[in-house]
Scaffold this motif. Sequence first.
Motif, PDB file in Angstrom:
ATOM      1  N   ILE A 113     -10.668   4.540  -0.409  1.00 50.17           N
ATOM      2  CA  ILE A 113      -9.327   4.846   0.065  1.00 50.17           C
ATOM      3  C   ILE A 113      -8.348   4.826  -1.096  1.00 50.17           C
ATOM      4  CG2 ILE A 113      -7.489   4.192   1.660  1.00 50.17           C
ATOM      5  CD1 ILE A 113     -10.056   5.113   3.019  1.00 50.17           C
ATOM      6  N   ASN A 114      -7.490   5.798  -1.076  1.00 44.42           N
ATOM      7  CA  ASN A 114      -6.396   5.887  -2.039  1.00 44.42           C
ATOM      8  C   ASN A 114      -5.130   6.148  -1.210  1.00 44.42           C
ATOM      9  OD1 ASN A 114      -5.233   5.956  -4.633  1.00 44.42           O
ATOM     10  ND2 ASN A 114      -5.203   8.188  -4.582  1.00 44.42           N
ATOM     11  N   PRO A 115      -4.061   5.377  -1.415  1.00 38.73           N
ATOM     12  CA  PRO A 115      -3.770   4.456  -2.515  1.00 38.73           C
ATOM     13  C   PRO A 115      -4.326   3.046  -2.294  1.00 38.73           C
ATOM     14  CG  PRO A 115      -1.891   4.608  -1.073  1.00 38.73           C
ATOM     15  CD  PRO A 115      -2.907   5.556  -0.520  1.00 38.73           C
ATOM     16  N   ASP A 116      -4.383   2.304  -3.428  1.00 32.60           N
ATOM     17  CA  ASP A 116      -4.781   0.913  -3.366  1.00 32.60           C
ATOM     18  C   ASP A 116      -3.656   0.074  -2.768  1.00 32.60           C
ATOM     19  OD1 ASP A 116      -7.216   1.393  -4.392  1.00 32.60           O
ATOM     20  OD2 ASP A 116      -6.724   0.826  -6.453  1.00 32.60           O
ATOM     21  N   GLY A 117      -4.025  -1.111  -2.298  1.00 31.98           N
ATOM     22  CA  GLY A 117      -3.041  -2.052  -1.782  1.00 31.98           C
ATOM     23  C   GLY A 117      -3.543  -3.469  -1.987  1.00 31.98           C
TER      24      GLY A 117
ATOM     25  N   PRO B 171       1.153   8.364   1.271  1.00 28.21           N
ATOM     26  CA  PRO B 171       0.400   8.591   2.510  1.00 28.21           C
ATOM     27  C   PRO B 171      -0.922   7.815   2.490  1.00 28.21           C
ATOM     28  CG  PRO B 171       0.173  10.478   1.053  1.00 28.21           C
ATOM     29  CD  PRO B 171       1.170   9.559   0.390  1.00 28.21           C
ATOM     30  N   VAL B 172      -1.292   7.278   3.624  1.00 24.39           N
ATOM     31  CA  VAL B 172      -2.534   6.526   3.772  1.00 24.39           C
ATOM     32  C   VAL B 172      -3.371   7.199   4.845  1.00 24.39           C
ATOM     33  CG1 VAL B 172      -3.563   4.290   4.333  1.00 24.39           C
ATOM     34  CG2 VAL B 172      -1.367   4.385   3.127  1.00 24.39           C
TER      35      VAL B 172
ATOM     36  N   THR C 200       0.820  -1.212   0.000  1.00 26.10           N
ATOM     37  CA  THR C 200       0.000   0.000   0.000  1.00 26.10           C
ATOM     38  C   THR C 200       0.856   1.266   0.000  1.00 26.10           C
ATOM     39  OG1 THR C 200      -1.765  -1.150   1.184  1.00 26.10           O
ATOM     40  CG2 THR C 200      -1.821   1.252   1.211  1.00 26.10           C
ATOM     41  N   VAL C 201       1.874   1.309   0.847  1.00 25.16           N
ATOM     42  CA  VAL C 201       2.640   2.557   1.013  1.00 25.16           C
ATOM     43  C   VAL C 201       3.745   2.708  -0.017  1.00 25.16           C
ATOM     44  CG1 VAL C 201       2.127   2.618   3.465  1.00 25.16           C
ATOM     45  CG2 VAL C 201       4.249   1.527   2.680  1.00 25.16           C
ATOM     46  N   ILE C 202       4.192   1.585  -0.624  1.00 28.53           N
ATOM     47  CA  ILE C 202       5.246   1.678  -1.637  1.00 28.53           C
ATOM     48  C   ILE C 202       4.596   1.678  -3.006  1.00 28.53           C
ATOM     49  CG2 ILE C 202       7.266   0.581  -2.645  1.00 28.53           C
ATOM     50  CD1 ILE C 202       7.893  -0.592   0.079  1.00 28.53           C
ATOM     51  N   GLY C 203       4.701   2.774  -3.722  1.00 27.08           N
ATOM     52  CA  GLY C 203       4.065   2.889  -5.024  1.00 27.08           C
ATOM     53  C   GLY C 203       4.946   2.370  -6.141  1.00 27.08           C
ATOM     54  N   GLU C 204       4.323   1.998  -7.231  1.00 27.18           N
ATOM     55  CA  GLU C 204       5.078   1.541  -8.408  1.00 27.18           C
ATOM     56  C   GLU C 204       5.838   2.704  -9.025  1.00 27.18           C
ATOM     57  OE1 GLU C 204       2.516  -0.298 -11.150  1.00 27.18           O
ATOM     58  OE2 GLU C 204       1.810  -1.864  -9.783  1.00 27.18           O
TER      59      GLU C 204
END
Length: 375
Positions: free
Chosen positions: A83-87, A42-43, A30-34
């Motif tokens: 919720i954004n970001p997805d996980g 941020p969540v 969730t916290v590490i984006g591509e």
Amino acid sequence: MSGDRRSWRHGTRGDVLLAAGTGLFVVLTTVIGEGDPVGLRPVPATGWLLMLAGCGALAFRRRFPVAVGVVTLLASMIYYPAINPDGALLVTLIIALYTLGSAGRILAAAVIGGLAIAASAFGEYGTEASPLGDAGMFLLVSWLVAAVAIGAVMHSTRREREEALRRRATEERLRIARELHDVLGHNISLINVQAGAALHALERDGAGGPATEALTAIKETSREALRELRGTLGVLRQVDEEAPTAPAPGLRRLPELAERSRAAGLAVDVSTDGDPVDLRPAVDLAAFRIVQEALTNVTRHAGAGRVTVRIGYGRDDVTVDVSDDGRGAGTRAGGGSGIDGMRSRAEALGGTLEAADRPGGGFRVTARLPYGGRA
């Protein structure tokens, strides 16, 4: 029982570790984006709460599989649209569906999985967002169906293995029953026949006295032993047969037991305190066997002339009390015989057994057996 407790603790510890590992995986995805390996996305607080609820519920997945399935479903249904970001929170639902399938709760798994598919289809085709696409939707459905199917296969395999173990145990039980019948049945029958023949010869010659009484007792005792043996073997066979050949003995046959001891020259007084209660078969049998063993010990070792048997029906348990006026345990030949076996019978049902010399002379055995026994 200790083995079941250890197994339960091991399973609980494994579920806690699974929940922790899944939580770590969900947080990282969730916290590490591509494409952004350095910065962390941020969540919002609501997202953290939903991840905590979904992952934390897995710690109880085997104790409350349906509730865990519902919690992970709700957490996923709320998280992804809002919720954004997805996980990877959906993995908690996949694990919950597998758990339901492996526990044999196929209907619950189908309902929860169907609701998840319906909600995903509405979000994909009922709105303009279309976050998954056709390929993503197909993959999602495949994962959910596969989780239930694999769980169901595991459940079926486990049931087949348990059935095979049960079948082998039954075969071994029947083998033991046949072996007991061949060995003990033959010898006891031979004792009964020989005692009857000797008794007949004495009666024909007009002889009597102690020898006749002893042979009569031997004949009756061996016949009773043979009847009980057949009843016990019938219980062992009852998986394949409708009923045993004779019911297991219980306190209702206490007068017969006392009469056999009287035939052996022992004065036996039997009394009952309280209103008799219908006992569970295991408790009834244990009470009878304790009296039987105590009377046997008195006859063989105590040198007693009189024994008193009292059966007391209390609020929670039945009390078996056998007292004699013979030698105490310290002066008996072979003293203490059978005490360990009687105590084991009582403790196996959650009861107690005390055996000690009486202050005024003689010996006393007191057992307390709870009506419910031990499950």
